[in-house]
Design a protein around this motif. Structure first.
Motif, PDB file in Angstrom:
ATOM      1  N   GLU A   1       0.847  -1.064   0.027  1.00 54.69           N
ATOM      2  CA  GLU A   1       0.020   0.128  -0.124  1.00 54.69           C
ATOM      3  C   GLU A   1       0.889   1.022   0.044  1.00 54.69           C
ATOM      4  OE1 GLU A   1      -2.511  -3.146   1.711  1.00 54.69           O
ATOM      5  OE2 GLU A   1      -0.212  -2.471   2.103  1.00 54.69           O
ATOM      6  N   ASP A   2       2.060   1.214   0.726  1.00 54.27           N
ATOM      7  CA  ASP A   2       2.904   2.137   0.656  1.00 54.27           C
ATOM      8  C   ASP A   2       3.490   2.570  -0.602  1.00 54.27           C
ATOM      9  OD1 ASP A   2       2.663   2.982   3.674  1.00 54.27           O
ATOM     10  OD2 ASP A   2       3.790   1.069   3.890  1.00 54.27           O
ATOM     11  N   LEU A   3       3.712   1.306  -1.324  1.00 54.58           N
ATOM     12  CA  LEU A   3       4.363   1.674  -2.689  1.00 54.58           C
ATOM     13  C   LEU A   3       3.312   2.183  -3.721  1.00 54.58           C
ATOM     14  CD1 LEU A   3       6.330  -1.459  -3.138  1.00 54.58           C
ATOM     15  CD2 LEU A   3       7.280   0.675  -2.303  1.00 54.58           C
ATOM     16  N   ALA A   4       1.960   1.843  -3.542  1.00 54.15           N
ATOM     17  CA  ALA A   4       1.025   2.586  -4.319  1.00 54.15           C
ATOM     18  C   ALA A   4       0.692   3.834  -3.970  1.00 54.15           C
ATOM     19  CB  ALA A   4      -0.206   1.383  -4.052  1.00 54.15           C
ATOM     20  N   ARG A   5       0.955   4.202  -2.688  1.00 54.93           N
ATOM     21  CA  ARG A   5       0.845   5.652  -2.383  1.00 54.93           C
ATOM     22  C   ARG A   5       1.993   6.421  -2.922  1.00 54.93           C
ATOM     23  NH1 ARG A   5      -0.385   3.145   2.772  1.00 54.93           N
ATOM     24  NH2 ARG A   5      -2.909   3.158   3.178  1.00 54.93           N
ATOM     25  N   ASP A   6       3.086   6.032  -3.119  1.00 58.10           N
ATOM     26  CA  ASP A   6       4.169   6.617  -3.770  1.00 58.10           C
ATOM     27  C   ASP A   6       3.856   6.989  -5.382  1.00 58.10           C
ATOM     28  OD1 ASP A   6       5.739   6.465  -1.455  1.00 58.10           O
ATOM     29  OD2 ASP A   6       7.126   4.903  -2.344  1.00 58.10           O
ATOM     30  N   VAL A   7       3.054   6.074  -6.006  1.00 57.01           N
ATOM     31  CA  VAL A   7       2.665   6.210  -7.217  1.00 57.01           C
ATOM     32  C   VAL A   7       1.628   7.383  -7.279  1.00 57.01           C
ATOM     33  CG1 VAL A   7       1.566   5.078  -9.118  1.00 57.01           C
ATOM     34  CG2 VAL A   7       3.129   3.894  -7.928  1.00 57.01           C
ATOM     35  N   LYS A   8       0.546   7.542  -6.165  1.00 51.80           N
ATOM     36  CA  LYS A   8      -0.359   8.256  -6.148  1.00 51.80           C
ATOM     37  C   LYS A   8       0.165   9.642  -5.960  1.00 51.80           C
ATOM     38  CE  LYS A   8      -4.909   9.334  -5.974  1.00 51.80           C
ATOM     39  NZ  LYS A   8      -4.812  10.918  -6.084  1.00 51.80           N
ATOM     40  N   VAL A   9       1.185   9.945  -4.837  1.00 49.90           N
ATOM     41  CA  VAL A   9       1.900  11.087  -4.888  1.00 49.90           C
ATOM     42  C   VAL A   9       2.441  11.472  -6.277  1.00 49.90           C
ATOM     43  CG1 VAL A   9       3.800  12.342  -3.695  1.00 49.90           C
ATOM     44  CG2 VAL A   9       2.068  10.662  -2.415  1.00 49.90           C
ATOM     45  N   LEU A  10       3.016  10.857  -6.750  1.00 47.14           N
ATOM     46  CA  LEU A  10       3.743  11.367  -8.134  1.00 47.14           C
ATOM     47  C   LEU A  10       2.658  11.766  -8.998  1.00 47.14           C
ATOM     48  CD1 LEU A  10       6.183  11.347 -10.133  1.00 47.14           C
ATOM     49  CD2 LEU A  10       5.847   9.115 -10.688  1.00 47.14           C
ATOM     50  N   LEU A  11       1.434  11.038  -9.165  1.00 46.62           N
ATOM     51  CA  LEU A  11       0.711  11.307  -9.883  1.00 46.62           C
ATOM     52  C   LEU A  11      -0.202  12.648  -9.842  1.00 46.62           C
ATOM     53  CD1 LEU A  11      -1.293   8.012 -10.943  1.00 46.62           C
ATOM     54  CD2 LEU A  11       0.505   8.870 -12.213  1.00 46.62           C
ATOM     55  N   ASP A  12      -0.367  12.764  -8.572  1.00 51.23           N
ATOM     56  CA  ASP A  12      -0.940  14.038  -7.982  1.00 51.23           C
ATOM     57  C   ASP A  12       0.020  15.360  -8.166  1.00 51.23           C
ATOM     58  OD1 ASP A  12      -3.050  12.846  -7.033  1.00 51.23           O
ATOM     59  OD2 ASP A  12      -2.323  12.798  -4.928  1.00 51.23           O
TER      60      ASP A  12
ATOM     61  N   THR B   1       0.017  -2.513  -8.351  1.00 44.71           N
ATOM     62  CA  THR B   1      -1.111  -2.091  -9.059  1.00 44.71           C
ATOM     63  C   THR B   1      -2.582  -2.564  -8.613  1.00 44.71           C
ATOM     64  OG1 THR B   1       0.267  -2.083 -11.181  1.00 44.71           O
ATOM     65  CG2 THR B   1      -2.088  -2.275 -11.149  1.00 44.71           C
ATOM     66  N   LEU B   2      -2.687  -3.307  -7.686  1.00 44.19           N
ATOM     67  CA  LEU B   2      -3.857  -3.829  -7.102  1.00 44.19           C
ATOM     68  C   LEU B   2      -3.938  -3.365  -5.874  1.00 44.19           C
ATOM     69  CD1 LEU B   2      -3.705  -7.901  -7.827  1.00 44.19           C
ATOM     70  CD2 LEU B   2      -5.508  -6.431  -8.471  1.00 44.19           C
ATOM     71  N   ALA B   3      -2.782  -2.936  -5.237  1.00 41.41           N
ATOM     72  CA  ALA B   3      -2.962  -2.192  -3.832  1.00 41.41           C
ATOM     73  C   ALA B   3      -3.529  -0.703  -4.339  1.00 41.41           C
ATOM     74  CB  ALA B   3      -1.705  -1.928  -3.056  1.00 41.41           C
ATOM     75  N   PHE B   4      -3.073  -0.367  -5.406  1.00 39.48           N
ATOM     76  CA  PHE B   4      -3.476   1.126  -5.993  1.00 39.48           C
ATOM     77  C   PHE B   4      -5.032   1.182  -6.565  1.00 39.48           C
ATOM     78  CE2 PHE B   4      -4.215   4.546  -8.820  1.00 39.48           C
ATOM     79  CZ  PHE B   4      -3.175   5.606  -8.615  1.00 39.48           C
ATOM     80  N   ALA B   5      -5.470   0.083  -7.035  1.00 37.81           N
ATOM     81  CA  ALA B   5      -6.850  -0.029  -7.527  1.00 37.81           C
ATOM     82  C   ALA B   5      -7.606  -0.305  -6.316  1.00 37.81           C
ATOM     83  CB  ALA B   5      -6.946  -1.291  -8.326  1.00 37.81           C
ATOM     84  N   GLU B   6      -7.205  -0.619  -5.334  1.00 37.46           N
ATOM     85  CA  GLU B   6      -8.137  -0.807  -4.006  1.00 37.46           C
ATOM     86  C   GLU B   6      -8.079   0.558  -3.446  1.00 37.46           C
ATOM     87  OE1 GLU B   6      -8.760  -4.172  -0.811  1.00 37.46           O
ATOM     88  OE2 GLU B   6      -6.791  -3.596  -0.949  1.00 37.46           O
ATOM     89  N   LEU B   7      -7.265   1.099  -3.090  1.00 33.63           N
ATOM     90  CA  LEU B   7      -6.981   2.412  -2.568  1.00 33.63           C
ATOM     91  C   LEU B   7      -7.502   3.524  -3.332  1.00 33.63           C
ATOM     92  CD1 LEU B   7      -3.351   2.384  -1.098  1.00 33.63           C
ATOM     93  CD2 LEU B   7      -5.523   2.224   0.321  1.00 33.63           C
ATOM     94  N   PHE B   8      -7.341   3.574  -4.748  1.00 32.70           N
ATOM     95  CA  PHE B   8      -7.480   4.848  -5.673  1.00 32.70           C
ATOM     96  C   PHE B   8      -8.279   4.470  -6.956  1.00 32.70           C
ATOM     97  CE2 PHE B   8      -3.297   5.262  -3.727  1.00 32.70           C
ATOM     98  CZ  PHE B   8      -3.796   6.181  -2.309  1.00 32.70           C
ATOM     99  N   PRO B   9      -9.345   3.647  -6.660  1.00 31.97           N
ATOM    100  CA  PRO B   9      -9.939   3.076  -8.014  1.00 31.97           C
ATOM    101  C   PRO B   9     -10.158   4.456  -8.862  1.00 31.97           C
ATOM    102  CG  PRO B   9     -11.461   3.035  -6.155  1.00 31.97           C
ATOM    103  CD  PRO B   9     -10.112   3.362  -5.536  1.00 31.97           C
ATOM    104  N   GLU B  10     -10.833   5.604  -8.104  1.00 34.28           N
ATOM    105  CA  GLU B  10     -11.195   7.129  -9.088  1.00 34.28           C
ATOM    106  C   GLU B  10     -10.113   7.253 -10.001  1.00 34.28           C
ATOM    107  OE1 GLU B  10      -9.048   8.150  -5.418  1.00 34.28           O
ATOM    108  OE2 GLU B  10     -10.600   6.668  -5.791  1.00 34.28           O
TER     109      GLU B  10
END
Length: 261
Positions: free
Chosen positions: A71-82, A101-110
């Motif tokens: 989940e932390d690695l997914a959050r890194d990707v989200k921070v970058l995209l933001d 990718t699956l952790a990202f999909a669970e956390l940030f599907p939007e």
């Protein structure tokens, strides 16, 4: 190579094809880097805006020594995209990158137009797999990252491809040698703890792609994804565990067809 700073860590990424409307984010596998995608970044960038990330302690991204989870690695990707002002993307993860990718999909599907696993699985580690992760951590501790990579990489390729393309195998080893050993051990611990995420695929109506290697020794086909959802696309590719290197044209055509449909 571009860099963003997150909590005193440097997250490195490659960006190409900036003028295109649709963004494709690529996440590499364990002990890899954005260089895993180099055979497909250029051709994909003719049609899409491409972001290829280096995960913590991999490639040119730094590691601060702190334990983390998928989940932390997914959050890194989200921070970058933001930071880049990107709000809706296609996300594809190879192996470890698929878990992220699956952790990202669970956390940030939007944030997803569509997403996919390339030689990866939604299942958690089996008991045997968990024991293997601990052995891998011990091997890195006892023998160092180079010996670990030398044992790991040959299993990633189809036998015929490896025999015919030794330079590609050596390139992937060189990428692996640059992995921070402590980050590699923490990544193994995080992979060992990851949950079953088959329900993430079924519970969201987001287009989903599974790419399976016909000669993959790492992810058996019956241990990839358990879903009968109507928006799931499953494609086989003539490759082992490294389709983006072994068969880039095949992977390009699968990705393009999925996104265009």
């Amino acid at each position: 190579m571009e860099i963003v700073t997150i909590d005193n860590r440097e997250l490195a990424y490659v960006e190409k094809g900036k003028s295109h409307a649709n963004t494709v984010v690529l996440i590499h596998g364990f002990c890899g880097s954005s260089d895993y995608w180099k055979k497909i970044i250029e051709p994909l960038s003719h049609t899409y805006h491409i972001i290829a990330v280096d995960l913590r302690g991999h490639g040119r991204s730094t590691f601060d020594g702190a334990a983390f989870e998928m989940e932390d690695l997914a959050r890194d990707v989200k921070v970058l995209l933001d930071r880049l002002g990107l709000h809706s993307v296609y996300l594809f993860g190879h192996s470890l990158g698929g878990y992220v990718t699956l952790a990202f999909a669970e956390l940030f599907p939007e944030s997803l137009k569509g997403y996919g696993l390339i030689h990866s699985t939604a299942y958690p580690d089996s008991d045997e797999g968990k024991a293997g992760r601990l052995k891998a951590i011990e091997k890195i501790q006892d023998l160092g990252i180079q010996a670990f990579i030398d044992g790991l990489i040959p299993n990633l390729f189809a036998d015929n491809y490896m025999a015919a393309n030794p330079a590609d195998v050596e390139d992937v080893k060189e990428i692996g040698y640059n992995t921070d050993p402590l980050a590699a051990m923490e990544t193994l611990a995080a992979m060992r703890k990851r949950p079953d995420r088959n329900t993430v695929i079924d519970n969201q109506e987001i287009p989903f792609l599974l790419v399976q290697g016909q000669f993959d020794k790492i992810v058996p086909k019956d241990r990839a994804v358990n879903s009968s959802a109507p928006f799931v696309v499953v494609k086989d590719i003539d490759a082992g565990h490294m389709g983006m290197i072994e068969n880039p044209d095949g992977l390009l055509s699968i990705l393009a067809e999925f996104m265009e449909s």
